[in-house]
Every structure is written in structure tokens, then in C-alpha cells.
Design a protein around this motif. Structure first.
Motif, PDB file in Angstrom:
ATOM      1  N   ILE A  35      -3.000   0.027   8.794  1.00 47.84           N
ATOM      2  CA  ILE A  35      -2.969   0.376   7.303  1.00 47.84           C
ATOM      3  C   ILE A  35      -4.085   1.785   7.049  1.00 47.84           C
ATOM      4  N   LEU A  36      -4.992   1.162   7.866  1.00 47.17           N
ATOM      5  CA  LEU A  36      -5.812   2.118   7.174  1.00 47.17           C
ATOM      6  C   LEU A  36      -5.456   3.166   8.181  1.00 47.17           C
ATOM      7  N   ALA A  37      -5.031   3.162   9.805  1.00 44.75           N
ATOM      8  CA  ALA A  37      -4.876   4.220   9.904  1.00 44.75           C
ATOM      9  C   ALA A  37      -3.961   4.635   9.860  1.00 44.75           C
ATOM     10  N   GLU A  38      -2.566   4.541  10.160  1.00 43.96           N
ATOM     11  CA  GLU A  38      -1.664   4.734   9.382  1.00 43.96           C
ATOM     12  C   GLU A  38      -1.564   5.285   8.373  1.00 43.96           C
ATOM     13  N   VAL A  39      -2.486   5.079   7.307  1.00 46.66           N
ATOM     14  CA  VAL A  39      -2.695   6.026   6.002  1.00 46.66           C
ATOM     15  C   VAL A  39      -3.159   7.557   6.259  1.00 46.66           C
ATOM     16  N   ARG A  95     -14.649   5.039  13.097  1.00 49.06           N
ATOM     17  CA  ARG A  95     -14.274   6.832  12.231  1.00 49.06           C
ATOM     18  C   ARG A  95     -13.028   7.353  12.476  1.00 49.06           C
ATOM     19  N   ALA A  96     -13.516   7.757  14.023  1.00 49.59           N
ATOM     20  CA  ALA A  96     -12.852   8.520  14.642  1.00 49.59           C
ATOM     21  C   ALA A  96     -10.779   7.960  15.192  1.00 49.59           C
ATOM     22  N   ARG A  97     -11.256   7.165  15.480  1.00 45.43           N
ATOM     23  CA  ARG A  97      -9.840   6.273  16.416  1.00 45.43           C
ATOM     24  C   ARG A  97      -8.793   6.166  15.371  1.00 45.43           C
ATOM     25  N   LYS A  98      -9.552   5.824  13.684  1.00 47.06           N
ATOM     26  CA  LYS A  98      -8.285   5.752  12.332  1.00 47.06           C
ATOM     27  C   LYS A  98      -7.885   6.583  11.821  1.00 47.06           C
ATOM     28  N   GLY A  99      -8.843   7.300  11.626  1.00 45.87           N
ATOM     29  CA  GLY A  99      -8.577   8.942  11.153  1.00 45.87           C
ATOM     30  C   GLY A  99      -8.937   9.297   9.947  1.00 45.87           C
ATOM     31  N   CYS A 100      -9.509   8.249   9.500  1.00 46.19           N
ATOM     32  CA  CYS A 100     -10.147   8.192   8.095  1.00 46.19           C
ATOM     33  C   CYS A 100     -11.858   9.192   7.344  1.00 46.19           C
ATOM     34  N   ARG A 103       1.317  12.923   2.494  1.00 46.10           N
ATOM     35  CA  ARG A 103       1.125  12.257   1.600  1.00 46.10           C
ATOM     36  C   ARG A 103       0.127  11.757   1.381  1.00 46.10           C
ATOM     37  N   ARG A 104      -1.223  12.009   2.014  1.00 42.74           N
ATOM     38  CA  ARG A 104      -1.946  11.386   2.368  1.00 42.74           C
ATOM     39  C   ARG A 104      -3.006  11.952   1.517  1.00 42.74           C
ATOM     40  N   VAL A 106       1.150  -1.342  -0.101  1.00 45.12           N
ATOM     41  CA  VAL A 106      -0.119  -0.405   0.174  1.00 45.12           C
ATOM     42  C   VAL A 106       0.720   1.232  -0.137  1.00 45.12           C
ATOM     43  N   LEU A 107       1.894   1.085   0.985  1.00 51.84           N
ATOM     44  CA  LEU A 107       2.543   2.524   1.030  1.00 51.84           C
ATOM     45  C   LEU A 107       3.720   2.829  -0.464  1.00 51.84           C
ATOM     46  N   ALA A 108       3.910   1.357  -0.920  1.00 53.54           N
ATOM     47  CA  ALA A 108       4.674   1.577  -2.465  1.00 53.54           C
ATOM     48  C   ALA A 108       3.737   2.149  -3.401  1.00 53.54           C
TER      49      ALA A 108
END
Ligand code: C5P
Length: 399
Positions: free
Chosen positions: A307-311, A340-345, A317-318, A263-265
Motif C-alpha cells: 500500500i505504501l509503495a502504491e500510494v 525509502r528509495a524502494r518504496k518512493g516515500c 492523487r499522491r 486507504v484508496l477510498a
């Protein structure tokens, strides 16, 4: 390679006539443009091309019989008639045009032409006298009035020895007519979307792994729906038993760590949809097969990166839109809103995967879309339909 039909699906009806051989070239051209072809051959068509050669070019089962039991159980004719973005009839014989105009449905081809809710493009091919006969002229007028579009026929020497209009349009011309009809709604053209799908497998030792029941159906359907709208899609998929969606770049991974790296790549992206059921934990590395010793082994679990929270929290790069999924077994809206709040998406697509819903691994889904504005329940529908609706919403952000 141009891919003007990436992610687009054509249902090709091959009618009877010497020109049917040109349908093979048409299939090749559509696929070269990234489109997928599903073919139906009429009994007349089968006299000129074999289902085997059509099947080999389509890389999909060819349908010939309305009453084929396996065909009906795998995919009913109604579903077949709607499983495409465009229905193309090439060659369209005088007989097929007459049946279409009269609304007859006495074989698979005519039944799905009557049942379809999609645009129909016909490429007529017949003897010049049949083409200019008042019956054919009237049939064509009827079809045009109903919104059917026509490509060709061309004028030239015919297989029957006569000269005049009636020759099937060249496959390249039919292709352009198809592109002209399908290229218009590509709202996401020029956008890159990363989609994760399927489960992850976390090895316990070289032969065993921890997995989950995710089939990847929903994530793959989302990737296909986004590609149909013109997006460049990178689908990062865990192990699934599904075909790659047409026009999508697929990166296959096994573990959560591999999925994160892929995903990051794949970034940067305009949007990211995290549909994969990523294992929350992995087993601490085991180089050798664990032996039975009498006492059960203690597996040391380590938490996987989210991965979701990190991205969602990437600086710079978001992706502009980050969509997560939440599979819950109760208190759906509250749990998903908190997630939704916890992950920041930006959005969460929440579904109830409790026992008896048949959603995990099944063909249907019933979701609630959680956005900044609140919870929006969607009716239960096929995973393809849910994917289309989500792709439509995503398109709205980028319009
Ligand atoms: O916390 P939970 O696993 O329920 O969150 C689900 C959402 O988070 C899904 O969108 C899933 O793809 C994503 N996820 C992830 N990485 C993980 C766990 C979940 O991207 N390690």
C-alpha cells in the motif's frame, strides 16, 4: 456538529460545592465538541456528584484517590497530570484555590495540580463573602501571576440565598474558555491525513488466520497527535484492542486487501502515514475449514499489494507527504534508507524490533527518522511522545 475540540484532551478536576452538578453538563459539552475528558473528583466533589455519573459521561475511569493501587499501577499521578492538553478545575472551591496557591498536595486533585506541566483553567464557585475575602483575593492574584487562567465567577442569586459574584460560570462559558485555549495550535486545521495502524489478519480458512504482534499503539497515537493539531484524520486500522482516538474517523479492516481499499477510498489526503504492520503474504482463498488428514496442509501464499509503495507512486492523487515505517532487526539505517528509495516515500520512521527491544507491542519506541537529508536518531520515548514529535514534524511541512 462543530468539533472545535476534536482530538483535544481535558483533565477535569471537580471540586466540592453545590455547583459540582454543572460539571456534568460541562463534560457533555466538551464531548459534543469532539474533546475527551478525564475526570478527577475531590472528596468534597463526591458529596455533590457521584463518580458513577461522571464516569458514564466521560466514558473513562474516574479518579478519586491518590493512593489507589490500581490507579497508580495503571497510570501514575504524574502521568495523569500530563495526559491532557488542558487542566480545568470546575468548580474551584475557595479551599481548592487556597491549596493551589499554597502548593499543597494532600490528595489526588491537588497533587496533580502541583505536578502538571499543562495550562490550568479554574472556574471558581463559592459564597460571595468567601469570594471577596482578602484571603481568596490574594490566592487568586497568586494563581493569576503564575499563569493560571480564570473563567467567572458570575453574579447572581446563590444557592445559599445571598446575591453577588461567586456563582460558577455557565458550562457554555467554561466551554468557550476551553476552546479559546485549545484552538490556537491547530496548525493542521483543514488538512486531511490518512494513517494506517495495527496488524492485518490474513485468513487461512474460516477459523484460522495469520497475524503479527503489532498492537496499533504507535499508529493510534500518531492519529491522535495529528487530530490534536487540527487535522481531519482517517485512521485505517487492522484488528486491535485499543479505544478509538478522540476526534478521529476510524475505518476498521481485517486484511491487507481491505486496508488497501480503505486507504484508496480515503484519498485525497494532504499526508499519509503508514504505520500498520501489513502482512506481506495472504493465503490463497480457502472456503472451508482445513481438516487434519495426517499430512500438514501446504499453504499457498500470495504476495499482498504494498500500500505504501502504491500510494507513494500514485499520479495526481499522491499525498504531498508520504511517511512509511520500517521495522528492522539489524542494520537499521542502511535497510531503512534503501526502503525509502524502494518504496518512493518521503520519510521512513525506522525502528529496531529485534528480540529484547520490547518495541513491538510495547509502550515505548526508539526510532530513526530517515528523510532526504539523512538519518536522524530520536531518543527512546513513550509511543505518545514519539507520535507528538512526528506530528510536530508533519505540521512543519504544512505551516
Ligand atoms: O517492506 P516493509 O513491510 O518492511 O515496509 C514497511 C512499510 O510499508 C510500513 O510503512 C508499512 O505500513 C508499509 N506496508 C504497506 N503495505 C504492505 C507492506 C508494508 O503499506 N503490503
Amino acid at each position: 456538529m462543530s468539533a472545535r475540540l476534536a482530538g483535544r484532551r481535558v483533565l477535569l478536576v471537580i471540586g466540592g460545592g453545590i455547583a459540582a452538578y454543572k460539571a456534568l453538563e460541562l463534560i457533555r459539552l466538551i464531548r459534543k465538541e469532539g474533546g475527551a475528558v478525564r475526570a478527577v473528583i475531590t472528596a468534597g466533589g463526591e458529596k455533590f456528584v457521584t463518580p458513577l455519573s461522571v464516569q458514564a459521561l466521560c466514558e473513562d475511569r474516574v479518579h478519586t484517590d491518590l493512593f489507589s493501587l490500581t490507579g497508580e499501577s495503571e497510570m501514575g499521578h504524574i502521568q495523569l497530570s500530563r495526559s491532557a492538553d488542558l487542566v480545568v478545575v470546575a468548580p474551584a472551591s475557595a479551599d481548592l484555590l487556597a491549596k493551589m496557591a499554597a502548593g499543597m498536595a494532600d490528595d489526588l486533585a491537588t497533587t496533580l495540580l502541583l505536578a502538571t506541566d499543562k495550562e490550568v483553567l479554574v472556574a471558581p464557585a463559592m459564597n460571595v463573602r468567601m469570594w471577596t475575602h482578602p484571603a481568596t483575593v490574594a490566592n487568586l492574584e497568586t494563581l493569576l501571576r503564575r499563569g493560571v487562567s480564570v473563567v467567572g465567577p458570575e453574579e447572581g442569586p446563590m444557592a445559599c440565598g445571598e446575591f453577588g459574584p461567586g456563582r460558577l460560570a455557565e458550562p457554555a462559558a467554561i466551554l468557550e474558555a476551553i476552546v479559546a485555549r485549545l484552538d490556537g495550535e491547530r496548525i493542521l486545521a483543514g488538512r486531511h491525513v490518512v494513517v494506517t495502524s495495527g496488524p492485518t489478519h490474513e485468513p487461512i480458512d474460516p477459523v484460522r488466520y495469520i497475524a503479527n504482534r503489532s498492537s496499533g499503539r504507535q499508529g493510534h497515537a500518531i492519529a491522535a497527535a495529528l487530530a490534536r493539531r487540527g487535522a481531519r484524520v482517517t485512521l485505517v486500522s487492522g484488528p486491535v484492542a485499543l479505544a478509538d482516538p478522540a476526534g478521529v474517523a476510524v475505518v476498521r479492516v481485517e486484511t491487507a486487501l481491505e486496508m488497501r481499499a480503505a486507504v484508496l477510498a480515503a484519498l485525497p489526503a494532504d499526508a499519509a502515514v503508514f504505520c500498520a504492520a501489513v502482512a506481506d503474504w495472504r493465503v490463497e482463498a480457502q472456503g472451508r475449514k482445513i481438516k487434519k488428514t495426517g499430512a500438514p496442509p501446504a499453504l499457498a501464499l500470495v504476495e499482498n499489494p504494498d500500500i505504501l509503495a502504491e500510494v507513494s507512486r500514485l499520479e495526481g492523487r499522491r499525498p504531498r507527504l508520504v511517511v512509511g515505517f520500517a521495522a528492522e532487526t539489524g542494520d537499521l539505517v542502511a535497510q531503512a534508507t534503501a526502503k525509502r528509495a524502494r518504496k518512493g516515500c518521503d520519510w521512513i520512521v525506522a525502528n529496531d524490533v529485534g528480540a529484547g527491544t520490547g518495541i513491538m507491542g510495547g509502550a515505548e519506541n526508539e526510532v530513526v527518522l530517515i528523510t532526504e537529508a539523512g538519518a536522524e536518531p530520536w531518543p527512546r520515548a513513550g509511543k505518545d511522545a514519539v507520535a507528538d514529535r512526528l506530528a510536530e514534524r508533519i505540521s512543519g511541512i504544512f505551516q
